[in-house]
Design an enzyme around this catalytic site. Structure first.
Site, PDB file in Angstrom:
ATOM      1  N   CYS A 372       0.835  -1.209   0.000  1.00 56.76           N
ATOM      2  CA  CYS A 372       0.000   0.000   0.000  1.00 56.76           C
ATOM      3  C   CYS A 372       0.868   1.256   0.000  1.00 56.76           C
ATOM      4  O   CYS A 372       1.658   1.462   0.925  1.00 56.76           O
ATOM      5  CB  CYS A 372      -0.920  -0.008   1.212  1.00 56.76           C
ATOM      6  SG  CYS A 372      -1.795   1.554   1.483  1.00 56.76           S
ATOM      7  N   CYS A 375       0.562   3.356   3.186  1.00 60.43           N
ATOM      8  CA  CYS A 375       1.306   2.787   4.309  1.00 60.43           C
ATOM      9  C   CYS A 375       2.790   3.109   4.163  1.00 60.43           C
ATOM     10  O   CYS A 375       3.463   3.448   5.137  1.00 60.43           O
ATOM     11  CB  CYS A 375       1.105   1.271   4.370  1.00 60.43           C
ATOM     12  SG  CYS A 375      -0.599   0.735   4.630  1.00 60.43           S
TER      13      CYS A 375
END
Length: 452
Positions: A372, A375
């Protein structure tokens, strides 16, 4: 601009001289104010093609023999046009496909496409998907664009019976619970499919910098692998992305320079604009796609119109069991938040943590996926926060919640999208979800201090 004609068409230099420079409007085809300089006479009747959304009006076009139909290597063409300007790419697309191509206009910065088409001096068509849930500001932009360019946008609407069935069975806002794909399929994808069945090519406003999860490798021209064109079958539709290589700032500089009408929502912090319930303003520093379907994973932020952007990668990546190298091979060792100050929790560990009604210390835990980009972007701040909290009495942890753990995390840990940050107080069995998308150290620290 060269005018392609078949051998059976005679060229006359006087035909257009008798018709003065006058703007004519047929559907959404704009005819130049000045004559071409040569006219066309044909021994066969002039052909007519209906607009993609009109049943009772016609759009005049050149005879079908004039449309280029030979096979072409579009990967090679994309390579040749990689460094071309958006104007050159747009001109090539309109020249090649004539009336069989149309611009997909979403009511955001896609208006740049219309300006580029206008600057080529060629006729062009524009269509838009009216989902029935657009912002009022978007409809006002549609009207302003039609008036500025002297066109009629060809609107496509969802099937009323399908919308009625969806709303009656699942409510108006079911997408917040089970994802946006079903609603988008009814309101956007199927209307688009109908529109594209009347074309051989379409033009989109996709850019590589719009979505790190899905659009980073789009070419300026490609064979559409998701939808079919008028001839049907795989490879029957070509997708052009003239602004693929432009940055968002470059697009906006172009729009301001050309004094192009834009959606007034942009001045209110909206960057990427879709349907009203699924679009919100973004904060300074946030990526533009964070304002779309914000409750879902970054990898899922496509409505289905550009589903081909979502790669069918290695099973290890799809299952969340490892990251993937650029060459497509799985890298099962890649991870985030690797520091001694962040405890890596197993499934058993996070389950035990949720069962405790009284804890010796509070916990801050991030639910994440290594692939991600959001993230990845917060890794430095989260590690920095862990260093600040070291020895403070607050444990900092991480739980990898993609792949096989995702369903558990969604139902038991309030996972909405990656990353999700939870605070487990000392004297409460329920975790508290961090509500903001501001993930700097100071903001996260303020959240912890307010609860411990």
């Amino acid at each position: 601009m060269a005018l392609a004609v078949s051998s059976s068409i005679a060229i006359s230099t006087s035909t257009f001289q008798s018709s003065q420079s006058k703007l004519s409007q047929f559907g959404s085809i704009r005819v130049l104010k000045k004559p071409f300089g040569v006219g066309v006479k044909s021994s066969q009747p002039r052909s007519f093609v209906k607009p993609i959304n009109a049943r009772d009006s016609v759009v005049p076009t050149t005879p079908s023999e004039a449309i280029e139909t030979k096979e072409e290597d579009y990967e090679l063409l994309a390579y040749q046009l990689e460094n071309a300007s958006p104007l050159e790419i747009m001109d090539r697309a309109l020249e090649k496909f004539g009336n069989d191509i149309a611009i997909a206009f979403s009511g955001a910065e896609d208006v740049a496409l219309i300006e580029y088409a206008y600057l080529t001096g060629r006729p062009f068509r524009v269509f838009s998907l009216d989902t029935g849930r657009l912002n009022p500001e978007t409809y006002r932009l549609f009207d302003a664009v039609e008036k500025k360019y002297g066109i009629r946008i060809e609107y496509m609407f969802p099937d009323a019976v399908e919308v009625q069935a969806l709303v009656r069975s699942k409510g108006l806002f079911s997408f917040y619970e089970d994802g946006h794909q079903e609603c988008c399929r009814v309101r956007k994808v199927r209307p688009l499919r109908r529109a594209l069945k009347g074309l051989r090519a379409w033009i989109t406003g996709q850019r590589k910098d719009q979505s790190p999860g899905t659009r980073s490798e789009i070419p300026v021209v490609q064979v559409d692998t998701v939808f079919e064109g008028i001839d049907g079958g795989t490879g029957s539709l070509i997708k052009w992305n003239p602004v693929a290589n432009m940055k968002g700032n470059d697009v906006w500089n172009f729009l301001r320079t050309m004094n192009v009408p834009v959606n007034s929502l942009h001045s209110q912090g909206y960057i990427s604009i879709g349907c009203e319930p699924c679009t919100r303003a973004v904060l300074p520093g946030q990526h533009e796609r964070e304002g779309r379907w914000w409750w879902e994973d970054a990898k899922a932020k496509e409505c289905g119109l550009h589903k081909g952007n979502i790669k069918q990668e290695d099973d290890a990546h799809l299952n969340g069991n490892g990251a993937v190298h650029a060459n497509g091979t799985p890298d099962v060792g890649a991870d985030l938040f690797n520091t001694q100050n962040v405890v890596s929790l197993s499934r058993t560990g996070i389950e035990n943590l949720t069962r405790l009604e009284t804890r010796k210390k509070p916990w801050l835990v991030v639910l994440y996926a290594p692939w991600c980009p959001y993230c990845q972007d917060m890794e430095e701040s989260y590690v920095g926060l862990a260093e600040k909290l070291a020895g403070s009495g607050v444990n900092v942890g991480k739980f990898r919640a993609d792949g096989e753990q995702k369903e558990f995390a969604k139902h038991e840990l309030k996972l909405g999208s990656f990353p999700t940050i939870l605070f487990f107080p000392e004297h409460s069995s329920r975790p508290i979800k961090y509500p903001s998308e501001k993930r700097d150290v100071d903001s996260l620290m303020a959240f912890v201090n307010a609860l411990r």
